[in-house]
Design an enzyme around this catalytic site. Structure first.
Site, PDB file in Angstrom:
ATOM      1  N   TYR A 181      49.950  49.242  21.427  1.00  0.00           N
ATOM      2  CA  TYR A 181      48.664  48.996  20.573  1.00  0.00           C
ATOM      3  C   TYR A 181      48.513  47.456  20.642  1.00  0.00           C
ATOM      4  CZ  TYR A 181      47.636  53.247  18.347  1.00  0.00           C
ATOM      5  OH  TYR A 181      47.278  54.429  17.914  1.00  0.00           O
TER       6      TYR A 181
ATOM      7  N   ASP B  62      41.687  55.315  14.022  1.00  0.00           N
ATOM      8  CA  ASP B  62      40.781  55.288  12.801  1.00  0.00           C
ATOM      9  C   ASP B  62      39.543  54.945  13.118  1.00  0.00           C
ATOM     10  OD1 ASP B  62      43.073  56.130  10.987  1.00  0.00           O
ATOM     11  OD2 ASP B  62      43.506  54.133  10.683  1.00  0.00           O
TER      12      ASP B  62
END
Length: 281
Positions: A138, A63
């Site tokens: 992540y 994003d």
């Protein structure tokens, strides 16, 4: 037609995410304006070097504001290759005249300072950055304390109150396994199923008032990692008990989970494939 695999790192702060996208022009809604994205920047740089149209496929749609150390991407060349170039080397396609590392350097010379191709190699023709990915990892980084971060402020989220790391570790372990993560997905995530497998989730304290949340899995829903990080942060603050994770997983109710933390602290750290995808030319 030869195919190349890239590893791409970027500071996502000034990008509208990975994927190419457009928006209506401010004074003319009928006109579409391209937003600044990582995919668009790298794709254009590759086109400028190989001098032919290519499509760059990325493995993860990070994003706006999210960073990456190891975004995997691929492109195919040779669609406009001359069948019989003759004795003149100048007519040879650029990708034939340059080694993969020279090709990487040429692409980087055309990229802005906040994105870098860290590796480039020939790969098999059917290499799929998305479908061939087995697992991705992540990291969400927190800066804890009253003083705000300075030099790396674009890469950490500031939490002013002290955090209970042992309680966060207790809560983190409850995410591991195959669960319905409906409570940890953004509204309108667009997926038919919210069931995902988290292979690891760990919380560590590091020097410099830092807390790291590392999470890995086969795939993630929209904002899933940021909501998990927000939930763990609320546990660390004492606003949620570790058992709240179990309740949210069972209920599937977004209200039972913590807030969505900003993209600032999130970074795509690594991606794992069944093989390295490399091939000789």
């Amino acid at each position: 037609m030869p195919r190349f695999r890239l590893n791409i790192a970027y500071d996502g702060t000034d990008f509208h995410g990975w994927q190419k996208q457009h928006r209506p022009a401010e004074h003319d809604p009928e006109t579409r304006v391209a937003l600044r994205t990582v995919q668009a920047e790298v794709e254009q740089a590759v086109r400028d070097v190989v001098r032919e149209p290519i499509l760059l496929q990325g493995a993860s749609r990070t994003d706006a504001g999210v960073h990456a150390l190891a975004q995997t991407a691929a492109f195919t060349v040779g669609a406009t290759e001359i069948e019989h170039p003759g004795p003149d080397p100048a007519r040879e396609p650029v990708w034939r005249r340059l080694t993969p590392d020279r090709l990487r350097l040429a692409i980087n010379s055309r990229l802005p300072g906040d994105v870098l191709v860290t590796s480039l190699s020939a790969t098999r023709n059917d290499f799929d950055p998305i479908g061939d990915c087995l697992e991705k990892g992540y990291r969400y980084s927190l800066h804890v304390g009253r003083d705000r971060p300075l030099f790396d402020r674009r890469f950490v989220h500031h939490v002013r109150t002290e955090l209970d790391a042992p309680a966060m570790r207790d809560a983190a372990g409850r995410f591991i396994g195959r669960h319905d993560f409906a409570a940890f997905a953004a509204a309108g995530h667009g997926r038919l199923s919210t069931v995902r497998t988290v292979t690891s989730c760990a919380v560590s304290e590091e020097p410099g008032a830092r807390v790291r949340i590392d999470i890995a899995g086969e795939g993630f829903l929209h904002n899933m990692v940021r909501i998990i990080a927000g939930t763990l942060t609320e546990v660390g603050r004492g606003r949620l008990a570790p058992e709240a994770v179990d309740q949210a997983l069972a209920s599937g109710d977004r209200r039972d989970a913590g807030p969505t933390l900003p993209p600032t602290g999130l970074c795509l750290m690594w991606m794992r494939y069944a093989n390295d995808g490399s091939a000789s030319m």
